[in-house]
Design a protein around this motif. Sequence first.
Motif, PDB file in Angstrom:
ATOM      1  N   THR A  47      36.710 -64.622 -34.215  1.00 23.41           N
ATOM      2  CA  THR A  47      35.950 -63.415 -33.897  1.00 23.41           C
ATOM      3  C   THR A  47      36.973 -62.310 -33.636  1.00 23.41           C
TER       4      THR A  47
ATOM      5  N   GLU B 142      31.646 -58.468 -31.601  1.00 24.82           N
ATOM      6  CA  GLU B 142      31.669 -57.466 -32.663  1.00 24.82           C
ATOM      7  C   GLU B 142      31.230 -58.143 -33.955  1.00 24.82           C
ATOM      8  N   PRO B 143      30.284 -57.543 -34.686  1.00 24.05           N
ATOM      9  CA  PRO B 143      29.682 -58.212 -35.847  1.00 24.05           C
ATOM     10  C   PRO B 143      30.519 -58.133 -37.126  1.00 24.05           C
ATOM     11  N   ARG B 144      31.672 -58.780 -37.072  1.00 24.95           N
ATOM     12  CA  ARG B 144      32.511 -58.895 -38.270  1.00 24.95           C
ATOM     13  C   ARG B 144      33.074 -60.306 -38.314  1.00 24.95           C
TER      14      ARG B 144
ATOM     15  N   ASP C 133      35.796 -58.794 -42.144  1.00 21.78           N
ATOM     16  CA  ASP C 133      34.777 -57.981 -42.802  1.00 21.78           C
ATOM     17  C   ASP C 133      35.063 -56.503 -42.614  1.00 21.78           C
TER      18      ASP C 133
ATOM     19  N   ALA D 222      33.534 -52.540 -42.282  1.00 21.64           N
ATOM     20  CA  ALA D 222      32.454 -51.979 -41.455  1.00 21.64           C
ATOM     21  C   ALA D 222      31.092 -52.069 -42.139  1.00 21.64           C
TER      22      ALA D 222
ATOM     23  N   GLU E 119      28.660 -55.023 -41.275  1.00 22.68           N
ATOM     24  CA  GLU E 119      28.192 -55.276 -39.911  1.00 22.68           C
ATOM     25  C   GLU E 119      26.701 -55.581 -39.805  1.00 22.68           C
ATOM     26  N   ASP E 120      25.839 -54.826 -40.479  1.00 19.10           N
ATOM     27  CA  ASP E 120      24.397 -55.082 -40.388  1.00 19.10           C
ATOM     28  C   ASP E 120      24.049 -56.461 -40.941  1.00 19.10           C
TER      29      ASP E 120
ATOM     30  N   THR F 182      25.342 -59.142 -38.510  1.00 20.65           N
ATOM     31  CA  THR F 182      24.475 -59.213 -37.333  1.00 20.65           C
ATOM     32  C   THR F 182      23.219 -60.020 -37.644  1.00 20.65           C
TER      33      THR F 182
ATOM     34  N   LEU G 169      39.410 -50.651 -35.273  1.00 18.73           N
ATOM     35  CA  LEU G 169      38.033 -51.149 -35.099  1.00 18.73           C
ATOM     36  C   LEU G 169      37.274 -50.381 -34.040  1.00 18.73           C
TER      37      LEU G 169
END
Length: 163
Positions: A8, A70-72, A111, A113, A116-117, A120, A163
């Motif tokens: 992560t 963080e969603p990556r 990943d 940016a 990210e969606d 998630t 980031l």
Amino acid sequence: MRVYLPATIAMLRELNTTGEFRARNGTGFALTPALREAYASGSDEELEYAALLDAARASLRLIAAEEKGEPRRAVVSADVEGATHRPDLDAAVVRLAGPVALKDIAAIHVDAAEAEDAVTAAAAVIDAADLGDPDAEFTLGDAEDHELAWYAPQELPFLLELL
């Protein structure tokens, strides 16, 4: 042996601070004899990519477990000694003997940016996908359609700063 370690962004921050990477439960993914056997064909490069993708999927599980992660997706590629195959878990799974020093890391994959969606959404349904839910598997596919960017280990401080 080249191993692919799910991570992560928080784990990358810790790597940057301490100079060593601690894989969760010592688990990584690699081109093992069992992985080679699981595929009818494929070069070493293709099979190592399959191991990297397994690590990226495991990164989703780590993201899902973090409260404010963080969603990556992130994967650390490293060359290590003493990794042992764990056929009881999956064809590509290995157990590390201990932490990985920054000097043994070959690359870091993260990943962009725009993922990210999708990440998630995938992290929210990873367990359902593991249990065979076709809608969840489709959502995972959306995240996996994003290629991980490649970074040299010395770029880690700059990556984290951006980031």
